[in-house]
Write a protein that holds these residues in place. Structure first.
Motif, PDB file in Angstrom:
ATOM      1  N   VAL A  87       0.909  -1.221  -0.113  1.00  0.00           N
ATOM      2  CA  VAL A  87      -0.087   0.122   0.037  1.00  0.00           C
ATOM      3  C   VAL A  87       0.779   1.428   0.083  1.00  0.00           C
ATOM      4  O   VAL A  87       2.160   1.289   0.307  1.00  0.00           O
ATOM      5  CB  VAL A  87      -1.103   0.020   1.098  1.00  0.00           C
ATOM      6  N   ARG A  88       0.045   2.262  -0.379  1.00  0.00           N
ATOM      7  CA  ARG A  88       0.921   3.534  -0.287  1.00  0.00           C
ATOM      8  C   ARG A  88      -0.044   4.689   0.361  1.00  0.00           C
ATOM      9  O   ARG A  88      -1.083   4.665   0.464  1.00  0.00           O
ATOM     10  CB  ARG A  88       1.049   4.217  -1.705  1.00  0.00           C
ATOM     11  N   LEU A  89       0.674   5.325   1.506  1.00  0.00           N
ATOM     12  CA  LEU A  89      -0.073   6.324   2.321  1.00  0.00           C
ATOM     13  C   LEU A  89      -0.867   7.483   1.568  1.00  0.00           C
ATOM     14  O   LEU A  89       0.021   8.179   0.885  1.00  0.00           O
ATOM     15  CB  LEU A  89       0.767   6.800   3.408  1.00  0.00           C
ATOM     16  N   CYS A  90      -1.824   7.489   1.465  1.00  0.00           N
ATOM     17  CA  CYS A  90      -2.487   8.620   0.720  1.00  0.00           C
ATOM     18  C   CYS A  90      -3.051   9.923   1.485  1.00  0.00           C
ATOM     19  O   CYS A  90      -2.724  10.849   1.175  1.00  0.00           O
ATOM     20  CB  CYS A  90      -3.991   8.032   0.166  1.00  0.00           C
ATOM     21  N   TRP A  91      -3.431   9.677   2.825  1.00  0.00           N
ATOM     22  CA  TRP A  91      -3.601  10.971   3.685  1.00  0.00           C
ATOM     23  C   TRP A  91      -3.437  10.372   4.982  1.00  0.00           C
ATOM     24  O   TRP A  91      -3.685   9.184   5.137  1.00  0.00           O
ATOM     25  CB  TRP A  91      -5.043  11.326   3.243  1.00  0.00           C
ATOM     26  N   HIS A  92      -3.363  11.275   5.939  1.00  0.00           N
ATOM     27  CA  HIS A  92      -3.804  10.890   7.262  1.00  0.00           C
ATOM     28  C   HIS A  92      -4.008  12.114   8.096  1.00  0.00           C
ATOM     29  O   HIS A  92      -3.527  13.238   7.910  1.00  0.00           O
ATOM     30  CB  HIS A  92      -2.321  10.325   7.915  1.00  0.00           C
ATOM     31  N   ARG A  93      -4.739  12.083   9.261  1.00  0.00           N
ATOM     32  CA  ARG A  93      -5.399  13.071   9.972  1.00  0.00           C
ATOM     33  C   ARG A  93      -5.051  12.645  11.496  1.00  0.00           C
ATOM     34  O   ARG A  93      -5.603  11.556  11.776  1.00  0.00           O
ATOM     35  CB  ARG A  93      -6.586  13.694   9.522  1.00  0.00           C
ATOM     36  N   PRO A  94      -5.424  13.560  12.549  1.00  0.00           N
ATOM     37  CA  PRO A  94      -5.829  13.125  13.894  1.00  0.00           C
ATOM     38  C   PRO A  94      -7.178  12.425  13.756  1.00  0.00           C
ATOM     39  O   PRO A  94      -8.095  12.977  13.161  1.00  0.00           O
ATOM     40  CB  PRO A  94      -5.819  14.550  14.483  1.00  0.00           C
ATOM     41  N   HIS A  95      -7.687  11.696  14.743  1.00  0.00           N
ATOM     42  CA  HIS A  95      -8.986  10.988  14.620  1.00  0.00           C
ATOM     43  C   HIS A  95      -9.793  12.184  15.253  1.00  0.00           C
ATOM     44  O   HIS A  95      -9.287  12.810  16.107  1.00  0.00           O
ATOM     45  CB  HIS A  95      -8.756   9.770  15.816  1.00  0.00           C
ATOM     46  N   PRO A  96     -10.929  12.220  14.888  1.00  0.00           N
ATOM     47  CA  PRO A  96     -11.917  13.371  15.125  1.00  0.00           C
ATOM     48  C   PRO A  96     -12.472  13.265  16.527  1.00  0.00           C
ATOM     49  O   PRO A  96     -12.818  14.290  16.939  1.00  0.00           O
ATOM     50  CB  PRO A  96     -12.902  13.221  13.903  1.00  0.00           C
ATOM     51  N   GLN A  97     -12.358  12.356  17.185  1.00  0.00           N
ATOM     52  CA  GLN A  97     -12.935  11.838  18.452  1.00  0.00           C
ATOM     53  C   GLN A  97     -11.798  11.417  19.644  1.00  0.00           C
ATOM     54  O   GLN A  97     -12.188  11.546  20.722  1.00  0.00           O
ATOM     55  CB  GLN A  97     -14.129  10.945  18.378  1.00  0.00           C
ATOM     56  N   ASP A  98     -10.897  10.852  19.117  1.00  0.00           N
ATOM     57  CA  ASP A  98      -9.987  10.447  20.052  1.00  0.00           C
ATOM     58  C   ASP A  98      -8.445  10.797  19.744  1.00  0.00           C
ATOM     59  O   ASP A  98      -7.720  10.562  18.805  1.00  0.00           O
ATOM     60  CB  ASP A  98      -9.633   8.744  19.960  1.00  0.00           C
ATOM     61  N   PRO A  99      -7.723  11.888  20.704  1.00  0.00           N
ATOM     62  CA  PRO A  99      -6.568  12.449  20.735  1.00  0.00           C
ATOM     63  C   PRO A  99      -5.602  11.483  20.597  1.00  0.00           C
ATOM     64  O   PRO A  99      -4.233  11.692  20.102  1.00  0.00           O
ATOM     65  CB  PRO A  99      -6.401  13.526  21.560  1.00  0.00           C
ATOM     66  N   GLN A 100      -5.642  10.224  21.233  1.00  0.00           N
ATOM     67  CA  GLN A 100      -4.576   9.336  21.282  1.00  0.00           C
ATOM     68  C   GLN A 100      -4.323   8.453  19.837  1.00  0.00           C
ATOM     69  O   GLN A 100      -3.542   7.740  19.963  1.00  0.00           O
ATOM     70  CB  GLN A 100      -4.961   8.093  22.398  1.00  0.00           C
ATOM     71  N   ARG A 101      -5.177   8.633  19.015  1.00  0.00           N
ATOM     72  CA  ARG A 101      -5.253   7.945  17.739  1.00  0.00           C
ATOM     73  C   ARG A 101      -5.279   8.764  16.427  1.00  0.00           C
ATOM     74  O   ARG A 101      -5.581  10.102  16.605  1.00  0.00           O
ATOM     75  CB  ARG A 101      -6.305   6.841  17.806  1.00  0.00           C
ATOM     76  N   GLN A 102      -4.883   8.101  15.461  1.00  0.00           N
ATOM     77  CA  GLN A 102      -5.021   9.102  14.252  1.00  0.00           C
ATOM     78  C   GLN A 102      -5.720   7.945  13.056  1.00  0.00           C
ATOM     79  O   GLN A 102      -5.902   6.805  13.280  1.00  0.00           O
ATOM     80  CB  GLN A 102      -3.736   9.439  13.683  1.00  0.00           C
ATOM     81  N   VAL A 103      -6.084   8.572  11.997  1.00  0.00           N
ATOM     82  CA  VAL A 103      -6.698   7.845  10.917  1.00  0.00           C
ATOM     83  C   VAL A 103      -5.846   8.291   9.585  1.00  0.00           C
ATOM     84  O   VAL A 103      -5.466   9.247   9.545  1.00  0.00           O
ATOM     85  CB  VAL A 103      -8.202   8.399  10.734  1.00  0.00           C
ATOM     86  N   ALA A 104      -5.997   7.048   8.755  1.00  0.00           N
ATOM     87  CA  ALA A 104      -5.202   7.239   7.513  1.00  0.00           C
ATOM     88  C   ALA A 104      -5.930   6.529   6.451  1.00  0.00           C
ATOM     89  O   ALA A 104      -6.475   5.547   6.438  1.00  0.00           O
ATOM     90  CB  ALA A 104      -3.631   6.645   7.879  1.00  0.00           C
ATOM     91  N   GLY A 105      -5.541   6.988   5.191  1.00  0.00           N
ATOM     92  CA  GLY A 105      -5.986   6.285   3.812  1.00  0.00           C
ATOM     93  C   GLY A 105      -4.731   5.372   3.247  1.00  0.00           C
ATOM     94  O   GLY A 105      -3.808   6.043   2.907  1.00  0.00           O
ATOM     95  N   LEU A 106      -4.740   4.216   3.124  1.00  0.00           N
ATOM     96  CA  LEU A 106      -4.038   3.454   2.277  1.00  0.00           C
ATOM     97  C   LEU A 106      -4.586   3.179   0.862  1.00  0.00           C
ATOM     98  O   LEU A 106      -5.522   2.613   0.724  1.00  0.00           O
ATOM     99  CB  LEU A 106      -3.709   2.332   3.248  1.00  0.00           C
ATOM    100  N   ARG A 107      -3.807   3.560  -0.325  1.00  0.00           N
ATOM    101  CA  ARG A 107      -4.153   2.971  -1.409  1.00  0.00           C
ATOM    102  C   ARG A 107      -3.585   1.964  -1.853  1.00  0.00           C
ATOM    103  O   ARG A 107      -2.117   1.740  -1.775  1.00  0.00           O
ATOM    104  CB  ARG A 107      -3.852   4.309  -2.493  1.00  0.00           C
ATOM    105  N   PHE A 108      -4.161   0.986  -2.337  1.00  0.00           N
ATOM    106  CA  PHE A 108      -3.483  -0.566  -2.835  1.00  0.00           C
ATOM    107  C   PHE A 108      -2.593  -0.138  -3.928  1.00  0.00           C
ATOM    108  O   PHE A 108      -2.766   0.714  -4.642  1.00  0.00           O
ATOM    109  CB  PHE A 108      -4.559  -1.493  -3.147  1.00  0.00           C
ATOM    110  N   ASP A 109      -1.485  -0.623  -4.112  1.00  0.00           N
ATOM    111  CA  ASP A 109      -0.663  -0.598  -5.269  1.00  0.00           C
ATOM    112  C   ASP A 109      -1.037  -1.389  -6.322  1.00  0.00           C
ATOM    113  O   ASP A 109      -1.365  -2.643  -6.322  1.00  0.00           O
ATOM    114  CB  ASP A 109       0.655  -1.248  -4.896  1.00  0.00           C
ATOM    115  N   PRO A 110      -1.438  -0.549  -7.385  1.00  0.00           N
ATOM    116  CA  PRO A 110      -1.952  -1.151  -8.619  1.00  0.00           C
ATOM    117  C   PRO A 110      -1.206  -2.019  -9.564  1.00  0.00           C
ATOM    118  O   PRO A 110      -1.752  -2.945 -10.133  1.00  0.00           O
ATOM    119  CB  PRO A 110      -2.154   0.182  -9.494  1.00  0.00           C
TER     120      PRO A 110
END
Length: 113
Positions: A87-110
């Motif tokens: 995979v390749r990391l497309c985006w990442h941001r702090p979790h909208p409700q939990d400051p101890q975590r983050q969210v990320a979008g992973l794009r499958f390698d074509p």
């Protein structure tokens, strides 16, 4: 509760993720991410949404992420042990409700087919 599966439509800076329709999951699926392929260290993640092009994950906030970096995503394959996808990391941001975590979008390698 914030609809996490809508995050790619909100915060993908390149716009590439906005084209993908994401399907939310009723229950997050457990997975692991190898960011540094040389070290082989597995970082636990929760998969919260899938698309044809990638997956949304939740992980701890202290994990250093770099947009565009390559990784290996490992997840349970139904009845077949572990599935591995580059995979390749497309985006990442702090979790909208939990400051101890983050969210990320992973794009499958074509090229991984």
């Amino acid at each position: 509760m914030f609809p996490l599966h809508r995050l790619p439509n909100i915060c993908c800076s390149s716009g590439a993720c906005r084209e993908a329709e994401y399907w939310p999951m009723d229950y997050p699926q457990e997975g692991w991410l190898q960011l540094d392929l040389a070290s082989g260290e597995d970082i636990p993640v929760e998969l919260f949404a899938f698309s044809k092009q990638g997956v949304g994950v939740i992980l701890m906030a202290d994990v250093p992420l770099q947009q565009g970096s390559s990784a290996l995503l490992m997840m349970q394959a139904h009845g077949a042990g572990l599935s591995q996808r580059p995979v390749r990391l497309c985006w990442h941001r702090p979790h909208p409700q939990d400051p101890q975590r983050q969210v990320a979008g992973l794009r499958f390698d074509p090229n991984d087919r």
